[in-house]
Motif scaffolding. Structure first.
Motif, mmCIF file in Angstrom:
data_model
loop_
_atom_site.group_PDB
_atom_site.id
_atom_site.type_symbol
_atom_site.label_atom_id
_atom_site.label_comp_id
_atom_site.label_asym_id
_atom_site.label_seq_id
_atom_site.Cartn_x
_atom_site.Cartn_y
_atom_site.Cartn_z
ATOM 1 N N THR A 723 0.809 -1.220 0.000
ATOM 2 C CA THR A 723 0.000 0.000 0.000
ATOM 3 C C THR A 723 0.836 1.260 0.000
ATOM 4 O O THR A 723 0.295 2.355 -0.080
ATOM 5 C CB THR A 723 -0.909 0.047 1.252
ATOM 6 O OG1 THR A 723 -0.092 0.060 2.413
ATOM 7 C CG2 THR A 723 -1.819 -1.156 1.284
ATOM 8 N N GLU A 744 -5.967 -5.312 2.537
ATOM 9 C CA GLU A 744 -6.679 -4.829 1.353
ATOM 10 C C GLU A 744 -6.585 -5.843 0.218
ATOM 11 O O GLU A 744 -7.516 -5.992 -0.576
ATOM 12 C CB GLU A 744 -6.091 -3.485 0.915
ATOM 13 C CG GLU A 744 -6.743 -2.873 -0.318
ATOM 14 C CD GLU A 744 -8.194 -2.480 -0.083
ATOM 15 O OE1 GLU A 744 -8.972 -2.497 -1.068
ATOM 16 O OE2 GLU A 744 -8.561 -2.198 1.079
ATOM 17 N N ARG A 747 -8.800 -9.242 1.326
ATOM 18 C CA ARG A 747 -10.255 -9.153 1.494
ATOM 19 C C ARG A 747 -11.011 -9.860 0.368
ATOM 20 O O ARG A 747 -12.004 -10.547 0.601
ATOM 21 C CB ARG A 747 -10.673 -7.685 1.590
ATOM 22 C CG ARG A 747 -12.164 -7.496 1.839
ATOM 23 C CD ARG A 747 -12.490 -6.038 2.074
ATOM 24 N NE ARG A 747 -11.903 -5.559 3.315
ATOM 25 C CZ ARG A 747 -10.983 -4.620 3.399
ATOM 26 N NH1 ARG A 747 -10.530 -4.065 2.288
ATOM 27 N NH2 ARG A 747 -10.499 -4.241 4.568
#
Length: 819
Positions: A723, A744, A747
């Protein structure tokens, strides 16, 4: 993996070239084609000397020799040659390429064009030299006019700063600092109270003052100073400093005394004075009775011309000003010296400081005027410049905060008269720091100037745009309805989004906006504060070009934030913090192998707070340093306790999050070592986690710190991988042991093929670099299955357990449950 690395190389802005040990070019990326002008097919198989100037051949040999020894060449500033023959400056990093056996088979070089930076350095040196010359000229001008400048800082204690001319006038030693106490000890005792009254009255009335007083010189004599000064105030309206100029008027005072004492002495002095001295008769006709020779130097008119044609006086002074002076003559209001603007014979504008004496008849009517006019044009220009600099931003020319406050008050008054409202729009350029870092501060200054000009153009004529911070602006305008406000905001957004032309090409800039519209009953400070709150809310969206309109809830949230900061200050002393532990499960056998320690706050009024509720504030206020030390110490103590509770717990490892602000504290390595030694733990069971984005702020510095931490025996993990930074170079340069994939990408694992590809790539990179991998945020059986199939090392997430208090975590481990 090779395809991804190739894509990274191809998309780089730096020229990346691989070559064999004999200098044969093996690879040539797109940036190299742009930088050197050669297509890849033209150079592959050629010798690297094709791009090396002849005078750098020996340097090339040294580089190749270093590579053969396995050494790396970092950031060498040198020169390279383009296809067209032009030579340019580059920063070159060359690394050896090894085969699987470790033998050096070639080299890779990364070149960055630094021509613009070199030019900027030359330009900066030229500006510094120009500034030195300007300062020298200003010093000479002060010396010639015997006018010194000074500044009184009204701090605690106050401080007084004098220019060199102030010292020279009094014959004092420049190496001897001038304090406030010493200054007043030099002022003539009869003038001290008068000087204090003048300055105090000006500070109270928010206005400039002018005074003449005596001051002792080094030889014991007293000099007369004519002082012009103006106070400045901080944003709260409190006096901050007083700026002034002091002109040595001793000669003029002595001349006045001599004039009053004797006509003979008057003429002797007048004929040799640099001041323009005159006597002008008003009755029975207007004429010059006496004009000193200095009239030629001051006005351009010789005494003979003024004698012959007294009406020339009307060409010197504006008629409106003349009428004003004549009216004052009749009332006898011009006893004190005053500055008068006039136009010289050649058309140039000048200023004189005029001391007038009125001659009256027995009935009290003014029949003549005697005067001394001293050319103070240089002083007035310096004053005007000081005033402008005090009220305007030096880079953009826009009003600064001080002038903005006055403009807001005018807008509020105008709104009250016109039944309107006042809109305030706060701007903050998004990622402006990145422009300065990547393009240079000179380009950043160009951007600021262009944006300032555009905002000024789209602001209504009766509005104001001010620069209130590095990349922050604030515009105010009177509006009558919502449509007018929206149109104003839309114009401002459009002009900030238009490309900004620079020497390096067009730059695209976005600005976050905070908007507030308030009634004329508001205040300047309220408008500025509420616009700032709206801007802060817009920046929190983390979306380029975000716009936020103020509402009262923002003020409530701000007050709530300050209350939280106040509580945070006392929370550690009150022992209100505790640690929860989120299990980490090995996918090799499904057992819990460790945990991540996560802080919780038992707030006395708000209940149990998660890190997201207070860590951000802790970072901003600096509390994170003390808080991080508390977490590390308590985590190590817990790890020690587990190791003493038997075989079922002694295998556990523990991860602790470390803030970059902790790593910036002097002595951080010694602090961490002391905590580890005091706890008596095996440091190999302790992992320090930090996010990848913060490490990129200063890669070299953080690399040094992490290497020192590794020497303590601890493990280092990069958190939220994927990220943050767009380059993977830091994985090679920093001593990581573990890579934690951000939730992220977990998921939608098994549903989104892109996330699956990203996770697979991360795992491949980790295996190639011999890093262990922890997948964060695992919440479903399907995610666990996908990660197991991908041969991920470990997981953590709510599917295993949420962060637990220590007793519950220990019970879960002792239960022997597997996943």
């Amino acid at each position: 993996m090779l395809e991804q690395l190739a894509a990274i190389v191809e998309s780089s802005d730096d020229a990346i070239v691989a070559k064999s040990l004999d200098g044969t070019i093996l690879s040539w990326n797109s940036a190299a084609e742009r930088m050197y002008g050669y297509a890849a097919e033209e150079v592959l198989g050629q010798g690297i000397s094709i791009i090396v100037p002849h005078d750098r051949a020996r340097e090339l040999s040294s580089i190749m020799a270093a590579l053969a020894r396995g050494e790396r060449v970092d950031h060498l500033e040198t020169r390279r040659r383009r296809k067209d023959g032009s030579v340019f400056d580059v920063s070159l990093t060359v690394s050896p390429i090894r085969d699987r056996s470790g033998s050096i088979v070639g080299a890779s070089s990364v070149a960055r064009d630094i021509g613009d930076r070199k030019q900027a350095e030359v330009a900066l040196q030229a500006r510094e030299e120009a500034l030195e010359r300007t300062c020298s000229l200003l010093e000479k001008a002060e010396a010639l006019s015997r006018t010194g400048s000074w500044m009184l800082e009204l701090g605690d204690p106050p401080a007084l700063f004098w220019s060199k001319e102030c010292y020279r006038v009094l014959g004092l030693d420049e190496s001897d600092p001038m304090s406030v106490e010493r200054f007043f000890s030099l002022v003539h005792p009869d003038d001290v109270d008068r000087l204090n009254t003048a300055m105090g009255g000006a500070l109270d009335a928010h206005e400039a003052y002018e005074i003449e007083h005596r001051i002792a010189a080094h030889d014991g004599s007293y000099r007369w100073l004519h002082v012009w000064a103006e106070p400045e105030y901080d944003e709260a309206g409190a006096p901050a400093r007083v700026l002034g100029v002091a002109h040595d008027v001793t000669a003029r005072r002595e001349a006045d005394a001599a004039l009053r004492a004797s006509e003979r002495r008057f003429r002797l002095l007048a004929e040799n004075a640099h001041d323009f001295i005159f006597r002008f008769e008003l009755v029975p006709e207007r004429r010059f009775d006496y004009v000193s020779p200095a009239s030629l130097a001051v006005t351009g008119f010789a005494p003979e011309e003024l004698y012959q044609d007294p009406s020339l006086i009307d060409r010197l002074v504006d008629p409106a000003r003349t009428a004003e002076l004549e009216a004052a003559f009749g009332l006898g209001l011009l006893a004190d010296p005053l500055d008068v603007e006039f136009r010289r014979r050649d058309g140039g504008v000048g200023w004189v400081n005029q001391q007038l004496t009125f001659i009256r008849d027995e009935a009290g009517a003014v029949i003549a005027v005697e005067g001394i006019s001293r050319d103070v044009t240089r002083r007035k220009l310096a004053e005007d410049r000081l005033e402008h600099l005090g009220l305007h931003d030096a880079l953009t020319g826009l009003p600064n905060r001080l002038l903005l406050r006055d403009r807001i008050n005018l807008a509020l008054a105008r709104a009250a008269r016109q039944d309107a409202r006042v809109a305030a729009v706060a701007f903050d350029l998004d990622d402006f720091t990145l422009i300065n870092d990547s393009e240079g501060t000179e380009t950043g200054d160009i951007v600021l100037r262009v944006i300032a000009e555009r905002l000024a153009l789209v602001t209504p004529p009766d509005g104001t745009v001010a620069r209130v911070g590095n990349d922050e602006f604030l515009a105010i305008a009177n509006v009558v309805n919502e449509d007018e406000t929206l149109a104003l905001v839309d114009r401002m957004r459009r002009v900030t989004r238009d490309p900004v032309p620079t020497d390096g090409g067009d730059l695209h800039v976005e600005a976050s906006l905070g908007v507030v519209v308030q009634a004329p009953t508001s205040s300047a400070s309220t408008l500025v504060r509420d616009a700032g709150l709206a801007l802060a809310r817009a920046k929190l969206q983390q979306v380029p070009g975000a716009v936020e309109f103020f509402n009262p809830d923002m003020r409530d949230r701000t007050n709530d934030r300050f209350a939280l900061i106040s509580d945070l200050h006392r929370a550690i002393e009150r022992d209100e913090f505790t640690l929860h532990y989120q299990p980490v499960v090995s996918l090799l056998d499904g057992r819990i192998t460790g945990a991540e320690a996560l802080i919780r706050w038992h707030h006395p009024a708000r209940g149990l707070l998660a890190p997201g509720d207070f860590i951000g504030v802790s970072e901003e206020t600096g509390h994170i340093i003390e808080l991080g030390g508390w977490v590390l110490r308590n985590a190590c103590t817990q790890l020690r306790d587990w190791s003493r509770l038997g075989v079922d717990l002694e295998h556990l490892s523990l991860a602790v999050n470390v803030s970059p602000r902790q790593l910036q504290v002097s002595g951080v390595i010694d602090q961490f070592a002391e905590i580890i030694d005091d706890s008596g733990i095996d440091p190999g069971k302790l992992t320090l986690e930090m996010t990848e984005s913060v490490l990129m702020d200063d890669l070299d510095r953080f690399g040094t710190i992490l290497n020192e931490l590794r020497k303590l025996g601890v493990r280092i993990a990069v958190d939220d991988f994927g990220t943050g930074y767009s380059s993977l170079v830091y994985l090679k340069r920093l001593p990581f042991d573990t890579l934690k994939i951000d939730q992220e990408f977990i998921r939608h694992l098994g549903q989104d093929p892109y996330d699956g590809a990203i996770v697979a790539s991360a795992l491949a990179i980790a295996r190639a670099m011999r890093l262990s991998v922890v997948a964060e945020g695992v919440e479903t059986e399907a995610q666990l299955s996908e990660l197991r199939n991908m041969r991920c090392d470990s997981i953590q997430g709510f599917f295993v357990a949420e962060p637990l208090p220590e007793p519950e975590f220990r019970s879960l481990v002792l239960s022997g449950k597997t996943w």
